[in-house]
Motif scaffolding. Structure first.
Motif, mmCIF file in Angstrom:
data_model
loop_
_atom_site.group_PDB
_atom_site.id
_atom_site.type_symbol
_atom_site.label_atom_id
_atom_site.label_comp_id
_atom_site.label_asym_id
_atom_site.label_seq_id
_atom_site.Cartn_x
_atom_site.Cartn_y
_atom_site.Cartn_z
ATOM 1 N N ALA B 90 0.828 -1.211 0.000
ATOM 2 C CA ALA B 90 0.000 0.000 0.000
ATOM 3 C C ALA B 90 0.859 1.256 0.000
ATOM 4 O O ALA B 90 0.543 2.240 -0.667
ATOM 5 N N GLU B 93 2.087 1.583 -3.610
ATOM 6 C CA GLU B 93 1.035 1.975 -4.557
ATOM 7 C C GLU B 93 0.561 3.413 -4.352
ATOM 8 O O GLU B 93 0.159 4.074 -5.305
ATOM 9 N N ASN B 94 0.604 3.886 -3.094
ATOM 10 C CA ASN B 94 0.090 5.215 -2.803
ATOM 11 C C ASN B 94 1.186 6.281 -2.721
ATOM 12 O O ASN B 94 0.934 7.382 -2.261
ATOM 13 N N HIS B 95 2.386 5.949 -3.159
ATOM 14 C CA HIS B 95 3.521 6.874 -3.027
ATOM 15 C C HIS B 95 3.614 7.378 -1.590
ATOM 16 O O HIS B 95 3.727 8.577 -1.350
ATOM 17 N N GLY B 96 3.566 6.452 -0.656
ATOM 18 C CA GLY B 96 3.601 6.814 0.759
ATOM 19 C C GLY B 96 5.009 7.087 1.256
ATOM 20 O O GLY B 96 5.249 7.045 2.470
ATOM 21 N N GLU B 123 -9.286 9.194 8.387
ATOM 22 C CA GLU B 123 -8.074 10.012 8.294
ATOM 23 C C GLU B 123 -7.654 10.555 9.661
ATOM 24 O O GLU B 123 -6.476 10.543 10.010
ATOM 25 N N THR B 138 7.177 13.838 2.921
ATOM 26 C CA THR B 138 5.921 13.700 2.188
ATOM 27 C C THR B 138 4.834 14.685 2.571
ATOM 28 O O THR B 138 3.894 14.870 1.813
ATOM 29 N N ASN B 142 0.144 11.250 1.591
ATOM 30 C CA ASN B 142 0.101 9.923 0.970
ATOM 31 C C ASN B 142 0.368 8.795 1.956
ATOM 32 O O ASN B 142 -0.030 7.655 1.720
ATOM 33 N N LYS B 145 -3.055 8.041 3.244
ATOM 34 C CA LYS B 145 -3.779 7.254 2.235
ATOM 35 C C LYS B 145 -3.281 5.805 2.220
ATOM 36 O O LYS B 145 -4.071 4.856 2.123
ATOM 37 N N ALA B 146 -1.956 5.655 2.310
ATOM 38 C CA ALA B 146 -1.368 4.313 2.274
ATOM 39 C C ALA B 146 -1.826 3.476 3.467
ATOM 40 O O ALA B 146 -2.159 2.288 3.323
ATOM 41 N N ALA B 149 -5.413 2.389 2.981
ATOM 42 C CA ALA B 149 -5.503 1.330 1.963
ATOM 43 C C ALA B 149 -4.901 0.030 2.477
ATOM 44 O O ALA B 149 -5.459 -1.060 2.276
#
Lengths: 267, 157
Positions: B90, B93-96, B123, B138, B142, B145-146, B149
């Motif tokens: 995750a 995929e989420n550019h975390g 969140e 970051t 992200n 988000k990661a 997910a």
């Protein structure tokens, strides 16, 4: 960190014996304050007596009208305890607001109280709830336990085993955290039990946690946020540093106390 | 010197260490598990987070000897480059992550959040629970988000 010898006693009695043999030794509980202090070489004990494996030091139970918490009980366990959540939700909430999740998984109630950091959260709960600190030698009432910044009634070789909290009718903790460190610049624990209301303040006093006579007097007649309107707290004896002046902290005390009372009444 | 035995990523290890050896040091310098990072060394940043007996802790603020008898899981213990843990996948995929230094601690903390709070994380919860993990690249967006997910992906693991 300077070198030290390491001891891992299996009982409190063994721990006390080890502390007696090593006058320069320190007790290691969760280590969340002691280890950073040693890393900065602000403390350099010759020996560490780790209570991690000492039996009977952790756990939470109700005894009569008290919640009794073992000294090695982690903040995370107090925060999520069904017993504490039911009997003294303010105490569970306080524990859940200490440090961050990883710190709460290591730090202990006994360690926090024994250290008596002037900005620590737990001492305010111990003092406001009128808890009793149970050591390997005796029982110490909260009013006699805290004796100034980083100073307590504990004697050499004395180890906190349990803390017993009388269950209040209403209580709440509210803090104004420093935006960077998240330590309380002012934290106020209010507790009402029968006709007595106690208000303990952390983060503000230059001698550590203390009871606010002004706030207690205002709340004595009526336990209501409005009772604190217009209450003035003296700035003398309060901390003044780059984070806040003593006048600012003095102003914050009734403000935060008012929020705590409102929170206590909402429950 | 003091003897310490622990299970690290499923394997038992025994060593004689100077008692002042931190768990982070033990993992990195004795076991060469360098995925656990030391960022601040003052228990602020969370790059050193590992699991001890299933709970997230800061390995820079824990003595190795205090983990005698414990089971320790590091970032190396949760997935492999070919079979990433759902939380690792995750983050990819989420550019975390950007530089990636904080990522091992972020992922170990994120898994701990899921273990405690379940698979549906909003969140606000994620941001509150990541209080002990600092990322300087970051802006966290992200990462949040990661984690959300990854938490859902872990439900299907």
């Amino acid at each position: 960190m300077y070198a030290f010898s390491y001891h891992s006693p299996k009982t409190v009695r063994q721990a006390a014996t080890l502390l007696g043999k090593n006058p320069d030794a320190k007790v290691l509980a969760g280590g969340q304050t002691l280890l950073p202090t040693m890393k900065q070489r602000l403390a350099s004990p010759s020996a560490l007596v780790d209570l991690g494996k000492a039996e009977g030091m952790s756990g939470i139970e109700v005894k009569g009208r008290n919640v009794v918490i073992g000294a090695m009980t982690r903040h995370a366990d107090v925060a999520t305890s069904a017993i504490v959540g039911e009997a003294i939700p303010a105490l569970a909430a306080l524990a859940g607001g200490i440090g961050d999740p990883a710190v709460r998984n290591r730090g202990t109630i006994g360690g926090s109280i024994a250290n008596n950091d002037p900005a620590a959260d737990y001492p305010s709960a111990v003092l406001a709830l009128g808890a009793t600190i149970i050591t390997n030698k005796r029982k110490i009432p909260a009013d006699q336990f805290f004796q100034g910044m980083f100073s307590t009634a504990l004697e050499e070789g004395e180890v906190i085993v349990k803390v017993s909290f009388p269950i209040p009718s209403k209580a709440a903790y509210e803090k104004f955290p420093n935006p960077a460190s998240r330590y309380a610049m002012v934290g106020v624990f209010v507790a009402k039990k029968g006709s007595e209301t106690r208000v303990a303040v952390t983060g503000a006093g230059s001698d550590g946690v203390f009871r606010s006579a002004e706030c207690e007097a205002a709340l004595k007649a009526r336990f209501n946020p409005k009772s604190l309107d217009g209450v003035k707290v003296k700035a003398s004896g309060l901390n003044s540093d780059i984070h806040a002046s003593s006048e600012y902290r003095a102003h914050l005390i009734p403000v935060i106390a008012k929020r705590a009372v409102a929170k206590a009444m909402a429950k | 010197m003091a003897s310490v035995t622990m299970i690290v990523n499923g394997k038992e290890v025994t060593a004689n260490v100077d008692p002042r050896t931190l768990l982070a040091q033990f993992l990195r310098e004795h076991l060469h598990l360098t995925g656990t990072h030391v960022g601040c060394d003052t228990s602020q940043c969370g790059a050193c987070v590992v699991h001890v007996d299933g709970r997230s802790i800061k390995s820079c603020t824990t003595l190795a000897v205090a983990c005698d008898g414990a089971s320790v899981t590091t970032i190396e213990g949760i997935g492999t480059p070919d079979h990433l843990h759902p939380m690792q996948a995750a983050f990819r995929e989420n550019h975390g992550l950007q530089c990636g230094f904080c990522t091992p601690g972020m992922i170990m903390s994120a898994i701990d959040i899921v273990n405690r709070k379940g698979h549906q994380l909003d969140e606000h919860t994620i941001r509150e629970e990541l209080e002990g993990n600092i990322c300087r690249c970051t802006g966290y967006h992200n990462i949040v988000k990661a984690v959300a997910a990854g938490a859902q992906a872990m439900a299907g693991k």
